[in-house]
Design a protein around this motif. Structure first.
Motif, short mmCIF file in Angstrom:
data_model
loop_
_atom_site.label_atom_id
_atom_site.label_comp_id
_atom_site.label_asym_id
_atom_site.label_seq_id
_atom_site.Cartn_x
_atom_site.Cartn_y
_atom_site.Cartn_z
N ASN A 157 0.87 -1.18 -0.12
CA ASN A 157 -0.19 -0.18 0.09
C ASN A 157 0.78 1.18 0.01
O ASN A 157 0.47 2.30 -0.69
CB ASN A 157 -0.91 0.03 1.17
N LEU A 158 1.94 1.18 0.94
CA LEU A 158 2.70 2.50 0.64
C LEU A 158 4.13 2.45 -0.02
O LEU A 158 4.62 3.39 -0.13
CB LEU A 158 3.12 2.83 2.19
N GLY A 159 4.48 1.21 -0.19
CA GLY A 159 5.58 0.82 -1.40
C GLY A 159 6.98 1.07 -0.87
O GLY A 159 7.85 1.10 -1.82
N TYR A 160 7.24 0.80 0.53
CA TYR A 160 8.61 0.67 1.01
C TYR A 160 9.19 -0.77 0.66
O TYR A 160 8.30 -1.58 1.05
CB TYR A 160 8.49 0.99 2.60
N THR A 161 10.32 -0.69 0.57
CA THR A 161 10.99 -2.10 0.18
C THR A 161 11.74 -2.73 1.47
O THR A 161 11.92 -3.79 1.63
CB THR A 161 12.18 -1.88 -0.75
N LYS A 162 12.15 -1.60 2.42
CA LYS A 162 12.43 -1.87 3.80
C LYS A 162 11.83 -0.93 4.80
O LYS A 162 11.54 0.10 4.50
CB LYS A 162 14.28 -1.84 3.92
N PHE A 163 11.66 -1.31 5.92
CA PHE A 163 11.07 -0.74 6.87
C PHE A 163 11.34 -1.07 8.38
O PHE A 163 12.02 -2.14 8.42
CB PHE A 163 9.71 -0.40 6.69
N TYR A 164 11.09 -0.26 9.20
CA TYR A 164 11.50 -0.46 10.59
C TYR A 164 10.11 -0.56 11.48
O TYR A 164 9.32 -0.13 11.13
CB TYR A 164 12.45 0.53 11.06
N ALA A 165 10.44 -1.14 12.66
CA ALA A 165 9.05 -1.27 13.50
C ALA A 165 9.30 -1.24 14.97
O ALA A 165 10.51 -1.56 15.57
CB ALA A 165 8.44 -2.59 13.19
N ALA A 166 8.24 -0.80 15.79
CA ALA A 166 8.56 -0.72 17.18
C ALA A 166 7.04 -0.77 17.76
O ALA A 166 6.08 -0.54 17.08
CB ALA A 166 9.23 0.56 17.62
N GLY A 167 7.05 -1.50 19.05
CA GLY A 167 5.83 -1.75 19.61
C GLY A 167 5.98 -2.23 20.95
O GLY A 167 7.12 -2.74 21.38
N GLY A 168 4.83 -1.99 21.88
CA GLY A 168 4.89 -2.67 23.20
C GLY A 168 3.55 -3.18 23.41
O GLY A 168 2.59 -3.12 22.64
N TYR A 182 9.17 -11.73 8.46
CA TYR A 182 9.51 -10.92 7.37
C TYR A 182 10.85 -10.16 7.26
O TYR A 182 10.98 -9.05 7.23
CB TYR A 182 8.41 -9.74 7.13
N ALA A 183 12.08 -10.88 7.86
CA ALA A 183 13.24 -10.34 7.78
C ALA A 183 13.76 -9.81 6.59
O ALA A 183 14.67 -9.02 6.64
CB ALA A 183 14.32 -11.50 8.51
N ASP A 184 13.34 -10.27 5.47
CA ASP A 184 13.82 -9.50 4.36
C ASP A 184 13.44 -8.21 4.03
O ASP A 184 14.04 -7.52 3.30
CB ASP A 184 13.14 -10.55 3.03
N VAL A 185 12.27 -7.76 4.60
CA VAL A 185 11.74 -6.42 4.51
C VAL A 185 12.12 -5.50 5.83
O VAL A 185 11.97 -4.22 5.78
CB VAL A 185 10.61 -6.27 3.94
N VAL A 186 11.90 -6.23 6.94
CA VAL A 186 12.23 -5.58 8.49
C VAL A 186 13.59 -5.40 8.69
O VAL A 186 14.31 -6.25 8.97
CB VAL A 186 11.56 -6.25 9.41
N ALA A 187 13.95 -4.00 8.68
CA ALA A 187 15.35 -3.73 8.79
C ALA A 187 15.73 -3.74 10.34
O ALA A 187 16.97 -3.81 10.43
CB ALA A 187 15.91 -2.36 7.94
N GLY A 188 14.99 -3.43 11.19
CA GLY A 188 15.22 -3.32 12.64
C GLY A 188 14.10 -3.16 13.34
O GLY A 188 12.92 -2.70 12.90
N VAL A 189 13.84 -3.77 14.71
CA VAL A 189 12.94 -3.77 15.48
C VAL A 189 13.29 -3.05 16.80
O VAL A 189 14.45 -3.25 17.31
CB VAL A 189 12.16 -5.05 15.65
N HIS A 190 12.29 -2.41 17.66
CA HIS A 190 12.41 -2.18 19.09
C HIS A 190 11.30 -2.52 19.71
O HIS A 190 10.14 -2.16 19.43
CB HIS A 190 12.64 -0.44 19.02
#
Length: 372
Positions: A157-168, A182-190
């Protein structure tokens, strides 16, 4: 953007009038004299909160705040997802999806939007409402299913090839699933929490710190964990009362927030009555308390049916342990994610993005902008 339409929060005046009428016609159950919060939400406290909600709280003012930043509805695998989308001002802004928990909402992150979208170290922020919460579709999904939707939202939907994610909280589980699947597109998590021992771990594999953490968690579940047990077993039974009574809804949410801390910790965490009641009002006006609680049941059913646990992720993970949060050791986090940063924070708690927004925003910037 693909399959995305603009969205504005606009609650009908008739719904606001109905809320105020219900708040002025409460059948109070009474409580033991001097019991305070011993048996659950204090009636003395709740009467003050409900009176403020009915006579002083200005939903239209809060609605204008909610509409301050761009919001959209995306259709992902046939599910309508509400999300805020704020582009960063920096030349190399990083796409970052933030996932809330329960009993909060996407409103959890409203204080950190300015800090994370301005300056050279900025993010393109995507802040969705989990399905079954707030303005997303009233549909209860498992944590992993939400992660599947987030991946498609970010990439298709938003067209990113890589992105980061965070949550609690619930957002922790969604973020952990994103990293694992999805380690192929998720570059880092917090993360601000990473899950809890549930008695299934082999004690011989646990460090002394992990064993102490497990003992703390066991005690906490016995004294404060009733909400999770109810929501994972009988959420529908509870939903009737909470969807009918705004006072009951507030009592349930505030009771959770007060668990193990000062009685009004949730109010303090949200920055005052207005912010606390804005969050509760989102649940009330959208009638999503039932669907939000049913997510606990959906995850429980998946676990009971033998769904294989997620594999440990190799995605670089940052951990921030706030003092008013369960103090899990680093080795516990390392069971699930690839910990490259583990920080004991000096202030803040379960709702750190609301309690200490400057501290939390700085921690996210520090971690994500040190990743290569």
């Amino acid at each position: 953007m693909k399959n995305v339409t603009e969205f504005k929060v606009s609650i009908p005046q008739s719904d606001i009038d109905d809320l105020k009428a219900r708040l002025k016609n409460v059948r109070w159950p009474g409580e033991e004299q001097g019991s305070d919060w011993t048996f659950g939400t204090s009636e003395i406290y709740l009467k003050k909160l409900v009176n403020y909600w009915a006579t002083t709280f200005d939903w239209r003012k809060q609605e204008a705040t909610l509409n301050k930043y761009p919001q959209y509805i995306a259709v992902v695998d046939g599910v309508k997802i509400h999300f805020q989308y704020i582009k960063g001002s920096g030349k190399n802004s990083k796409p970052l999806i933030l996932t809330h928990g329960w009993p909060d909402s996407y409103y959890r992150f409203h204080k950190i939007i300015p800090q994370l979208t301005t300056g050279e170290q900025s993010f393109d922020l995507v802040i969705p409402s989990i399905p079954g919460f707030g303005f997303s579709e009233k549909k209860s999904l498992t944590t992993e299913a939400v992660a599947d939707l987030w991946k498609k939202l970010m990439t298709e939907n938003l067209g990113y090839t890589k992105f980061y994610a965070a949550g609690g909280d619930v957002g922790m589980g969604v973020t952990k699933a994103l990293a694992s699947k999805y380690a192929d597109v998720v570059a880092g998590v917090h993360f601000t929490d990473i899950g809890y021992p549930m008695g299934q771990e082999d004690p011989t594999t646990m460090s002394e710190d992990e064993k102490q953490f497990a003992q703390f968690v066991q005690q906490w579940w016995y004294t404060e964990g009733a909400y999770a047990m109810v929501q994972a077993t009988k959420p529908q039974s509870l939903a009737y009362g909470l969807n009918e009574s705004p006072t009951g809804l507030a009592a349930w949410i505030v009771s959770f927030g007060a668990a193990g801390a000062t009685p009004d910790i949730l109010e303090n965490a949200f920055g005052g009555k207005d912010e606390l009641l804005t969050n509760i009002s989102i649940y009330w006006f959208t009638q999503t308390i039932g669907t939000s609680m049913r997510m606990y049941k959906a995850d429980a059913i998946a676990q009971w049916s033998g769904t294989p646990p997620l594999q440990k992720s190799n995605v670089p993970a940052g951990i921030a342990v706030f003092p008013r949060e369960a103090q899990f050791p680093k080795e516990w986090a390392e069971r699930f994610v690839n910990v490259v940063s583990y920080t004991k924070m000096k202030e803040g708690g379960h709702f750190a993005a609301l309690e200490v927004p400057d501290v939390f925003a700085a921690e996210l910037k520090k971690f994500f902008f040190t990743l290569k």
